[in-house]
Design a protein around this motif. Structure first.
Motif, mmCIF file in Angstrom:
data_model
loop_
_atom_site.group_PDB
_atom_site.id
_atom_site.type_symbol
_atom_site.label_atom_id
_atom_site.label_comp_id
_atom_site.label_asym_id
_atom_site.label_seq_id
_atom_site.Cartn_x
_atom_site.Cartn_y
_atom_site.Cartn_z
ATOM 1 N N LYS A 3 -5.086 -7.973 -1.042
ATOM 2 C CA LYS A 3 -6.353 -8.552 -0.599
ATOM 3 C C LYS A 3 -6.131 -9.372 0.672
ATOM 4 N N ILE A 4 -6.945 -9.110 1.678
ATOM 5 C CA ILE A 4 -6.844 -9.827 2.948
ATOM 6 C C ILE A 4 -8.122 -10.606 3.190
ATOM 7 N N LEU A 21 -9.233 -2.346 8.019
ATOM 8 C CA LEU A 21 -8.462 -2.742 6.838
ATOM 9 C C LEU A 21 -8.893 -1.967 5.600
ATOM 10 N N PHE A 26 -6.888 -1.700 2.029
ATOM 11 C CA PHE A 26 -6.874 -3.117 1.680
ATOM 12 C C PHE A 26 -8.217 -3.551 1.105
#
Length: 212
Positions: A3-4, A21, A26
């Motif tokens: 997780k970003i 992403l 992600f």
């Protein structure tokens, strides 16, 4: 799925980076400003933070400063994503505890490479240290007990965080040649021959002195 958290006040940039992403597997959480970013970091518990520097109310440096004060966020990979690319700006971010510094616009390849390197580095550190004894990278002083000078300890501190010679030179405001010379002195003092072994020794020492 890592997780970003993306903290970016420019809507188009936020949308573009988030899409890149997501397309690369992600999970992405977004925040439109620094204050929102700090709040989301505390609640969504990301594996890595991408953060713009120039934002109203609370800039990226302020975000990093607040998060690094919290034990649970101290080792969280943090990458600045900003239009500023001067060396002094980079040194400011790195000295506050950032892991990397990407200049906008950056390529998709550079962005993903930086993210993967920092996530992998964080996993390696987690495997090398117990949860109660994670390395504390806030100060190079404990490394002086290895028989290093203060400057050698600073170089080793950044090497242990995965920085190359060029990055370390930029952070410390010196040349790559000087960094290489310091490493030439560090290795025999530690009784080892390369960066990997030096990093492991540094992480072990910083873990022993960490408050946990």
């Amino acid at each position: 799925m890592p997780k970003i958290l993306l903290i970016e006040d420019q809507p188009q940039m936020r949308q573009n980076v988030a899409l890149i992403l997501e397309l690369n597997g992600f999970e992405v959480a977004v925040a439109e400003n620094g204050l929102e970013g700090v709040a989301k970091a505390r609640t969504c518990r990301p594996d890595l933070i991408l953060c713009d520097v120039m934002m109203p109310d609370l800039d990226g440096y302020g975000v990093l400063h607040l998060l690094r004060k919290e034990d649970s966020m101290r080792a969280l990979p943090f990458i600045f994503l900003t239009a500023k690319g001067e060396k002094q700006e980079q040194r400011t971010g790195m000295n506050l505890g950032a892991d990397d510094y990407l200049t906008k616009p950056c390529s998709e390849a550079d962005l993903l490479s930086a993210i993967h390197v920092r996530l992998r580095r964080n996993r390696d550190i987690s495997h090398q240290a117990t949860v109660s004894a994670r390395p504390d990278f806030r100060s190079a002083a404990p490394l002086e007990s290895l028989g290093l000078t203060p400057r050698e300890a600073e170089v080793l501190l950044w090497v242990a965080q995965g920085k190359g010679n060029a990055e370390t030179a930029s952070i410390l405001g010196t040349s790559e040649a000087t960094v290489r010379k310091h490493l030439e002195h560090i290795y025999p003092k530690l009784g080892i021959e390369g960066r990997g072994a030096a990093s492991l020794i540094a992480i072990e020492r910083l873990s022993k002195t960490s408050p946990g």
